[in-house]
Design a protein around this motif. Structure first.
Motif, PDB file in Angstrom:
ATOM      1  N   GLY A  34      -2.598 -28.745  46.126  1.00 21.34           N
ATOM      2  CA  GLY A  34      -3.242 -27.454  46.321  1.00 21.34           C
ATOM      3  C   GLY A  34      -2.447 -26.571  47.257  1.00 21.34           C
ATOM      4  O   GLY A  34      -1.914 -27.030  48.261  1.00 21.34           O
ATOM      5  N   GLU A  81      -6.073 -21.758  47.708  1.00 17.37           N
ATOM      6  CA  GLU A  81      -6.697 -22.391  46.543  1.00 17.37           C
ATOM      7  C   GLU A  81      -7.979 -23.096  46.953  1.00 17.37           C
ATOM      8  O   GLU A  81      -8.069 -23.698  48.025  1.00 17.37           O
ATOM      9  CB  GLU A  81      -5.733 -23.395  45.927  1.00 17.37           C
ATOM     10  CG  GLU A  81      -6.292 -24.112  44.695  1.00 17.37           C
ATOM     11  CD  GLU A  81      -5.297 -25.077  44.078  1.00 17.37           C
ATOM     12  OE1 GLU A  81      -5.734 -26.017  43.385  1.00 17.37           O
ATOM     13  OE2 GLU A  81      -4.084 -24.908  44.304  1.00 17.37           O
ATOM     14  N   VAL A 122      -9.813 -20.813  41.642  1.00 12.50           N
ATOM     15  CA  VAL A 122      -8.507 -20.607  42.253  1.00 12.50           C
ATOM     16  C   VAL A 122      -8.364 -19.139  42.590  1.00 12.50           C
ATOM     17  O   VAL A 122      -8.509 -18.271  41.742  1.00 12.50           O
ATOM     18  CB  VAL A 122      -7.377 -21.038  41.301  1.00 12.50           C
ATOM     19  CG1 VAL A 122      -6.025 -20.822  41.946  1.00 12.50           C
ATOM     20  CG2 VAL A 122      -7.552 -22.515  40.939  1.00 12.50           C
ATOM     21  N   GLU A 127     -11.820 -24.075  50.630  1.00  8.66           N
ATOM     22  CA  GLU A 127     -10.576 -23.328  50.407  1.00  8.66           C
ATOM     23  C   GLU A 127      -9.519 -23.787  51.406  1.00  8.66           C
ATOM     24  O   GLU A 127      -9.791 -23.919  52.602  1.00  8.66           O
ATOM     25  CB  GLU A 127     -10.830 -21.831  50.578  1.00  8.66           C
ATOM     26  CG  GLU A 127      -9.575 -20.980  50.428  1.00  8.66           C
ATOM     27  CD  GLU A 127      -9.831 -19.517  50.709  1.00  8.66           C
ATOM     28  OE1 GLU A 127      -8.850 -18.790  50.935  1.00  8.66           O
ATOM     29  OE2 GLU A 127     -11.011 -19.111  50.710  1.00  8.66           O
TER      30      GLU A 127
END
Length: 465
Positions: free
Chosen positions: A62, A66, A119, A19
Motif C-alpha cells: 500500500g 491508500e 483507493v 488510510e
C-alpha cells in the motif's frame, strides 16, 4: 530465510479500514519487534502501528494515501522470528491481545465482513517533515529506528550532525507536514526535548516572516486592474477527498437526516443568575473551578432524570425504543480533524466538580487527537455549545443513533423585562433537536422548559436532586 506478513490489525469499534498516512520504514530496512512501521488514519484517530516481527523489510503493501482494509497485508518481513522471552506472543497476537497496538487490539479479525478498499489519489511528494525520523519516549520499548523514505522515493541525505527529531504526537507530525517545517531543525521545548505543537507553529511563523518573494526583473508595463471580490484569473477548483474522520462525519450526518424525523424547538433564557452562581462556586473553591459547560451538563442531567424518553435510541430492526439506564453524555468538540463527540460515560453518577474536571480533560484530549475510539462512541445524549463560535442559534443534526441534542448559543447582553422593569441581562438561546419517534412535543417542551428554568434559577437544581 522465512518471511512473515503482518496484516493490518483489527482496529475495533467497527473500524474496518485505515488510510496509510506515512510509512516509517522502507524496503531493505531492518526493524525490531514493536517498532512503529507506519502511521495510519482511521475514522477515529491517527495512530502509529508497530510490527510484531523483527527482520528486514521486503515489501510494503500500500502507498501513502491508500485505504487498506483490516486483515489485509500491511508489511512483509524476512528473517522474522519469535520475540525473545515472549513464547506466547504469537498466540496473544492472533487472539487480539492488544500487545502490539495498544487501545486497538492486534487480532487480524474476520476479513469476510470487511469492505472493499477505497483507493484515494497518491499522496503528494514528501516534504522534509515527512521523512523526519521518529523517536519514542525514553521509557518505552526498544530503541527507536530511523525511518526510511516513502515507497518509491529516494533515500534522503542525512545532514552532518543532524539528530533524530523527538516527536511523540501524530498531530505534531501532521502539522509540520502541512506547514512545511523540517522537524530535524527544531529544538523541542517539551519534557526531555520533545517537539510540541507550539514549536512547529513558531517555526512556521518564522518561515513566513523570512520568506522573500521573487521580484520580476522589470515592472510590468501596464499593471492589471484590481477587481475587489473577484476570483483571480486561472484559479482552479480545490478537491478535498472525503477520507478518515471527515468521511465518517459525512456518512453519519447523512444517515441521521435520512432516518430521524427531527424537530427543533428553542427558547431564550436569562443566564445572569447562572453566571453569578458559577462565580460564587469558583470563589469558594478556586482549586476546583467549574465551567459554564459543566453547569449546563448538570442541568441536562437533571432534565433527563425527569424526561428519560430523550435519553434513548430507536432500534429500527427490532421496532423498539431503548431507554439507556445511564446517561452517556456526548460533548460536541471542534478539532483540527473535524467535529468529534467524546462521551462521558455514566455522567449522571458524577458530581458537578467531577463533571467539570472530566470535561476539561476529555475535550483537551479530543482536540489533541489522543482519545481512543471507545471514547468517541456510545453516547445517549449530546450537549453542543455552539455559542463559542459567536452564534446565537442553530438547528443541529442529531448525533445518530441518539434521540436528542441540546444546543446552547452565546451569552450576550440583551434588554430583558425583570419584575416589570426593563433591564440589561445576560441572555442565551437554548435549542432542543429531538427525534419525534421517541416522544411528542409535550415531553420535549417540558425538558427544554426545565433546562431554561434551571439556567434562570440555578437553585432549582438543588430542589430537583
Amino acid at each position: 530465510m522465512s518471511e512473515q506478513t503482518f496484516l493490518l490489525p483489527d482496529l475495533g469499534e467497527g473500524l474496518a479500514e485505515a488510510e496509510i498516512v506515512q510509512w516509517r520504514v522502507a524496503v531493505g530496512d531492518i526493524v525490531t519487534v514493536d517498532q512503529s512501521v507506519v502511521e495510519v488514519e482511521t475514522a477515529k484517530a491517527v495512530v502509529d502501528v508497530p510490527c510484531p516481527y523483527a527482520g528486514r523489510v521486503v515489501a510494503l503493501h500500500g502507498a501513502e494515501g491508500e485505504v487498506r482494509p483490516v486483515g489485509q497485508p500491511l508489511i512483509t518481513i524476512a528473517g522474522a522470528s519469535e520475540p525473545t522471552g515472549h513464547a506466547v506472543y504469537r498466540e496473544e497476537e492472533r487472539a487480539g491481545s492488544g500487545n502490539v497496538l495498544i487501545g486497538y487490539g492486534t487480532g487480524h479479525g474476520d476479513t469476510r465482513r470487511r469492505r472493499r478498499p477505497r483507493v484515494t489519489p497518491a499522496a503528494h511528494a514528501a516534504t522534509p517533515a515527512d521523512r523526519a525520523p521518529v523517536a519514542t519516549p525514553p521509557a518505552a520499548g526498544p530503541a527507536p529506528h530511523t525511518a526510511g523514505p516513502a515507497v518509491g522515493a529516494a533515500a534522503p541525505t542525512a545532514r552532518p550532525g543532524a539528530a533524530a527529531a523527538l516527536v511523540i504526537s501524530p498531530i505534531v507530525r501532521r502539522l509540520a507536514r502541512e506547514r512545511g517545517v523540517d522537524l530535524t531543525t527544531l529544538s523541542g521545548t517539551g519534557p526531555g526535548g520533545v517537539i510540541r505543537r507550539a514549536d512547529v507553529e513558531a517555526a512556521a511563523g518564522a518561515n513566513r516572516l523570512t520568506a522573500v518573494p521573487d521580484l520580476p526583473a522589470e515592472p510590468p508595463e501596464r499593471p492589471a486592474a484590481a477587481h475587489v471580490g473577484l476570483a483571480p484569473v486561472g484559479a482552479s477548483d480545490v478537491v478535498i477527498p472525503l477520507t478518515g474522520i471527515r468521511r465518517v462525519i459525512a456518512d453519519k450526518l447523512s444517515r441521521s437526516r435520512r432516518e430521524i424525523p427531527e424537530v427543533t424547538i428553542w427558547v431564550d433564557a436569562d443566564a445572569t443568575a447562572l453566571l453569578e452562581t458559577r462565580a460564587a462556586i469558583n470563589a469558594a473553591r478556586p482549586e476546583h473551578p467549574v465551567s459554564i459547560l459543566a453547569l449546563l451538563a448538570r442541568i441536562c442531567l437533571s432534565g433527563l432524570r425527569r424526561y428519560p424518553q430523550l435519553n434513548s435510541r430507536v432500534d429500527t430492526e427490532g421496532q423498539r425504543i431503548i431507554q439507556s439506564a445511564g446517561v452517556h453524555l456526548g460533548i460536541a468538540a471542534q478539532t483540527e480533524r473535524g467535529l468529534v463527540v467524546p462521551v462521558l460515560r455514566d455522567a449522571d453518577r458524577l458530581t458537578t466538580a467531577e463533571l467539570a474536571a472530566e470535561l476539561a480533560v476529555t475535550t483537551a484530549a479530543a482536540r489533541a487527537g489522543d482519545l481512543p475510539p471507545a471514547r468517541l462512541t456510545g453516547g445517549s445524549f449530546t450537549l453542543n455549545n455552539y455559542g463559542v463560535f459567536g452564534v446565537d442559534g442553530s438547528t443541529p443534526i442529531i448525533n445518530h443513533p441518539e434521540a436528542a441534542l441540546l444546543g446552547v448559543g452565546r451569552i450576550v447582553d440583551k434588554p430583558w423585562v425583570v419584575d416589570g422593569q426593563l433591564a440589561v441581562r445576560k441572555v442565551t438561546q437554548l435549542s432542543l433537536t429531538f427525534d419525534h419517534r421517541v416522544c411528542d412535543g409535550g415531553v420535549a417542551g417540558g425538558f427544554l422548559r426545565h433546562v431554561a428554568d434551571c439556567v434562570e434559577q440555578p437553585a432549582l437544581l438543588i430542589a430537583a436532586v
